[in-house]
Scaffold this motif. Structure first.
Motif, PDB file in Angstrom:
ATOM      1  N   GLY A 176      28.003   6.657 -12.242  1.00 34.40           N
ATOM      2  CA  GLY A 176      28.071   6.071 -13.579  1.00 34.40           C
ATOM      3  C   GLY A 176      28.767   6.964 -14.589  1.00 34.40           C
ATOM      4  N   ARG A 177      29.425   8.017 -14.118  1.00 31.65           N
ATOM      5  CA  ARG A 177      30.109   8.931 -15.037  1.00 31.65           C
ATOM      6  C   ARG A 177      31.540   8.487 -15.315  1.00 31.65           C
ATOM      7  N   ARG A 178      31.999   7.494 -14.563  1.00 36.57           N
ATOM      8  CA  ARG A 178      33.311   6.873 -14.818  1.00 36.57           C
ATOM      9  C   ARG A 178      33.128   5.361 -14.684  1.00 36.57           C
ATOM     10  N   GLU A 179      34.017   4.617 -15.290  1.00 38.49           N
ATOM     11  CA  GLU A 179      33.963   3.157 -15.187  1.00 38.49           C
ATOM     12  C   GLU A 179      34.400   2.704 -13.795  1.00 38.49           C
ATOM     13  N   ARG A 203      28.846   0.276  -6.714  1.00 39.55           N
ATOM     14  CA  ARG A 203      29.914   0.616  -7.675  1.00 39.55           C
ATOM     15  C   ARG A 203      31.122   1.206  -6.936  1.00 39.55           C
ATOM     16  N   ILE A 204      30.841   2.069  -5.952  1.00 39.01           N
ATOM     17  CA  ILE A 204      31.931   2.681  -5.184  1.00 39.01           C
ATOM     18  C   ILE A 204      32.706   1.616  -4.420  1.00 39.01           C
ATOM     19  N   GLN A 205      31.963   0.695  -3.783  1.00 43.00           N
ATOM     20  CA  GLN A 205      32.616  -0.356  -2.992  1.00 43.00           C
ATOM     21  C   GLN A 205      33.448  -1.296  -3.874  1.00 43.00           C
ATOM     22  N   GLN A 206      33.017  -1.435  -5.132  1.00 41.87           N
ATOM     23  CA  GLN A 206      33.774  -2.279  -6.065  1.00 41.87           C
ATOM     24  C   GLN A 206      35.090  -1.594  -6.459  1.00 41.87           C
ATOM     25  N   GLU A 228      31.872  10.017  -8.771  1.00 39.18           N
ATOM     26  CA  GLU A 228      31.626   9.964 -10.222  1.00 39.18           C
ATOM     27  C   GLU A 228      31.492   8.518 -10.702  1.00 39.18           C
ATOM     28  N   ILE A 229      32.286   7.629 -10.112  1.00 36.98           N
ATOM     29  CA  ILE A 229      32.147   6.196 -10.427  1.00 36.98           C
ATOM     30  C   ILE A 229      30.757   5.727 -10.003  1.00 36.98           C
ATOM     31  N   MET A 268      39.980  12.014  -4.299  1.00 41.18           N
ATOM     32  CA  MET A 268      39.607  10.594  -4.361  1.00 41.18           C
ATOM     33  C   MET A 268      38.089  10.435  -4.190  1.00 41.18           C
ATOM     34  N   VAL A 269      37.502  11.186  -3.255  1.00 42.81           N
ATOM     35  CA  VAL A 269      36.046  11.107  -3.046  1.00 42.81           C
ATOM     36  C   VAL A 269      35.305  11.575  -4.300  1.00 42.81           C
TER      37      VAL A 269
END
Lengths: 261, 261
Positions: free
Chosen positions: B214-217, B143-146, B210-211, B204-205
């Motif tokens: 799963g706490r943010r889209e 998710r982070i890499q996306q 949080e992304i 930013m980190v």
């Protein structure tokens, strides 16, 4: 019902005055005893913790082992989480197991494994200063690798024991002794043996580094062992490079690790 | 003859109250200024040091850059050894170069590179506590890499700046932004850009973690940038995980690194 627990500890030794309890000093034993008693709601008879071995001020651990008894049974996972919530962040309970009441962390050991990190450079690296021993002069890893097998086997290590030792018998067996170099020049050592005398690993590392630096002959170890005289070894490598890596209680596990490493 | 020197510094930020000089605080600038003046035999007019950028308390550096002038010419190697002999062990001069008198460590930068280490576990690891940011909840690296490419480019980073910032213009350009996971679950980030606002990397980190949790889209970043509102980002990742890795003064070197990394 009294229940005995065996716990495996990791600690950053930098801010501890060693493992053993001492008045007015911050030690691993003191911090752990406090957490264990607090978790057990400070019983009238304080709970005592027993460590596999003492480590000096500044020495680290990945696998120190301690046992203690709780007056009531708590699930191992509850003990792990309970203690870690109470312990300072430089001390971590990695594993908790229930053991029979005759298990003893110190007397039941069949072997110990230590790791040493020697950093070679004119000046200390800020990120290595607490986690390696610092050596100003460059050692030749090939000379060290040539010399190190002479430490393996059953020997009287009187030459390699610090004066504060309370051991009467200085005979110990070293099962394996290895040294290798990292690309940045750091030299690492690993020793596995029946047990180690006070400062033995640090004195062995000091002698090996002197061999690597050309200040001692490559074949000097048999003579040093035969001399049974601490004056002949002198040096002690810094505490900050030493890690208690693993304590063995099971011959099969020890043999398996010796075959793998 | 006045000579200007550019030095590259590494420091363990744990025991420093940040880079910038502050009364009654131990800072990098204060320790370095003291050593430079001592090396120059404490001239009547004290020597002033100029850093490429400020780092907060607890933030580390491999490649902070500082310039200062000495009233007499000393060989760069002599400056390096002289300063390292005087500096505390958590601060190391890695490199010393003579530079023209119009070189300025702060105003001549063309880019900066930061590294961030995020350790994920219920409890802190004793050996990582000062050198990573600790996150209790596990983030999904995919998710982070996306999400992370949405930070690349020229943007108004008002959402990602801490309230203490003195910058009027919040437009910055990020040249590269990457994240990857280590086998033990540590997530590492690297950001290279024209410059970064106060706490920008840590904010930013925090958003990226949080992304991952799963706490943010995954696609929330464009909206956060467009909002230009710090209230929408909130979190700041711990200082202990942040490293100032490199400061660029040469476009060709910057481009070469961007092509390599």
């Amino acid at each position: 019902m009294v229940t005995r627990y065996k716990i495996t500890l990791a600690y950053d030794g930098t801010n501890f005055a060693g493992f053993q309890r001492q008045p007015h000093q911050r030690t691993v034993e003191q911090a752990l005893t406090k957490a264990v008693n607090k978790m057990a709601k400070d019983p009238a008879e304080p709970i005592v913790v027993y460590g596999a071995g003492r480590t000096d001020a500044g020495v680290h651990a990945f696998g120190q082992v301690v046992h203690f008894d709780l007056p009531t049974e708590i699930k191992p996972e509850g003990v792990r989480r309970g203690l870690n919530s109470l312990l300072p962040t430089d001390l971590l309970v990695k594993k908790v197991e229930r053991v029979p009441l005759d298990f003893h962390a110190r007397y039941d050991t069949v072997g110990k494994r230590y790791w040493y990190r020697a950093y070679q450079n004119e000046f200390v690296d800020p990120f290595k200063r607490h986690y390696t021993g610092h050596f100003k002069f460059t050692a030749d890893i090939k000379r060290i690798q040539q010399a190190i097998p002479d430490l393996i086997g059953k020997h009287d290590f009187t030459t390699f024991v610090a004066s504060g030792s309370q051991a009467h018998d200085h005979v110990r067996e070293i099962y394996s002794a290895k040294a290798w170099a990292l690309p940045d020049g750091e030299i690492q050592f690993e020793f596995c043996g029946s047990g180690f005398l006070y400062n033995q690993v640090r004195i062995m590392v000091a002698v090996l580094m002197e061999i690597g630096q050309g200040r001692r002959e490559v074949d000097c170890i048999p003579g040093l062992l035969a001399a049974k005289n601490r004056e002949q070894a002198r040096g002690t490598a810094p505490a900050s490079g030493l890690y208690m890596k693993k304590v063995y209680y099971d011959q099969a596990e020890l043999q398996s690790d010796l075959n793998t490493y």
